[in-house]
Motif scaffolding. Structure first.
Motif, PDB file in Angstrom:
ATOM      1  N   UNK A 164      38.114  36.093  45.591  1.00  0.00           N
ATOM      2  CA  UNK A 164      38.307  34.940  44.701  1.00  0.00           C
ATOM      3  C   UNK A 164      39.489  35.139  43.758  1.00  0.00           C
ATOM      4  N   UNK A 165      39.667  36.372  43.301  1.00  0.00           N
ATOM      5  CA  UNK A 165      40.801  36.678  42.429  1.00  0.00           C
ATOM      6  C   UNK A 165      42.119  36.550  43.195  1.00  0.00           C
ATOM      7  N   UNK A 166      42.169  37.157  44.371  1.00  0.00           N
ATOM      8  CA  UNK A 166      43.398  37.133  45.171  1.00  0.00           C
ATOM      9  C   UNK A 166      43.765  35.707  45.575  1.00  0.00           C
ATOM     10  N   UNK A 167      42.749  34.879  45.826  1.00  0.00           N
ATOM     11  CA  UNK A 167      42.986  33.473  46.168  1.00  0.00           C
ATOM     12  C   UNK A 167      43.830  32.794  45.088  1.00  0.00           C
ATOM     13  N   UNK A 168      43.525  33.073  43.818  1.00  0.00           N
ATOM     14  CA  UNK A 168      44.270  32.432  42.720  1.00  0.00           C
ATOM     15  C   UNK A 168      45.723  32.907  42.672  1.00  0.00           C
ATOM     16  N   UNK A 169      45.935  34.200  42.919  1.00  0.00           N
ATOM     17  CA  UNK A 169      47.308  34.703  42.985  1.00  0.00           C
ATOM     18  C   UNK A 169      48.071  34.052  44.132  1.00  0.00           C
ATOM     19  N   UNK A 170      47.411  33.951  45.297  1.00  0.00           N
ATOM     20  CA  UNK A 170      48.047  33.319  46.465  1.00  0.00           C
ATOM     21  C   UNK A 170      48.355  31.844  46.172  1.00  0.00           C
ATOM     22  N   UNK A 171      47.405  31.152  45.543  1.00  0.00           N
ATOM     23  CA  UNK A 171      47.595  29.729  45.225  1.00  0.00           C
ATOM     24  C   UNK A 171      48.827  29.548  44.338  1.00  0.00           C
TER      25      UNK A 171
END
Length: 250
Positions: A164-171
């Motif tokens: 979930x954390x990495x998703x925000x960085x990718x977004x």
């Protein structure tokens, strides 16, 4: 506007679904095909993946057998793809382990499948320019470790929290390329993942009582949320964790 109007349509889109041989991944692939997408399904088990492929509606679908924790196989999968409009990163595995018994090896084995494999697959797809402008990426995460903290769920939960954390960085980073990135966070869903484990039928029934809607989710409940995030109906949604949990986290 006639009956044909559908902002959730996936017509003209090519969507890759990992973990498509069972559970949420299989149901998502089927529902995407019903919404008009051309679907590429991937998993490790050839027989079960063929079964998924046979259930897809429409034409132009394909399958690719791959062990996503193997770099070489990841690269072959990415090499076989022309372009994509959507990616659903669904492959994952569970584990129940009390903290004192949660050795480094257990973390490695869960993070390898639940975190490193999907992140590396997405990295390769971006690097090799396989994602069209206005593409949508959906990670299948979990309320476990994000909104819900059950005894013995730490190893699994930590892998999903990392996702979930990495998703925000990718977004944030991929927004410049007009690629949206989100997660869906299911509660307990009736799949093989929860059946035949350490928890009895009776315990599952007791657990369902904690859910305001008094039932576990079905794979299609999650697939419909994923379709929303893949479709143009969610074109202004990125960096979001969509909770689909029958209200249990309230």
């Amino acid at each position: 506007m006639g009956v044909s109007y559908n902002p959730f349509s996936l017509e003209g889109k090519t969507v890759l679904v990992t973990g498509a041989s069972s559970g949420i991944g299989q149901e998502t692939a089927i529902q995407c095909s019903k919404m008009g997408a051309k679907v590429i399904v991937t998993a490790r088990n050839e027989d079960r993946l063929k079964e998924t492929l046979s259930q897809l509606e429409g034409e132009g679908h394909s399958m690719f057998i791959a062990e996503l924790t193997q770099q070489e196989e990841l690269e072959k999968l990415v090499g076989s793809i022309n372009v994509l409009n959507g990616v659903v990163l669904c492959a994952g595995k569970g584990m129940t382990s009390p903290f004192p018994f949660s050795t480094r090896g257990k973390y490695d084995s869960i993070f390898e499948v639940n975190f490193f494999a999907p992140i590396e697959l997405l990295r390769l797809l971006v690097k090799k320019k396989k994602l069209e402008k206005d593409s949508s990426v959906v990670f299948v995460s979990s309320i476990g470790g994000v909104d819900s903290f059950q005894m013995g769920n730490g190893v699994y939960g930590a892998s999903k929290a990392a996702l979930n954390s990495m998703m925000k960085f990718c977004a944030k980073e991929l927004a410049a390329k007009k690629i949206r990135v989100n997660t869906v966070n299911p509660g307990m869903v009736n799949t093989k993942l929860i059946q035949g484990g350490a928890i009895s039928e009776e315990q599952h029934k007791m657990d369902m009582e904690k859910y305001p809607l008094k039932r576990y989710g079905e794979p299609e409940d999650i697939a419909y949320g994923i379709i929303y995030l893949l479709s143009d109906a969610s074109s202004w949604v990125t960096g979001h964790s969509l909770v689909i949990d029958g209200g249990v986290t309230i």
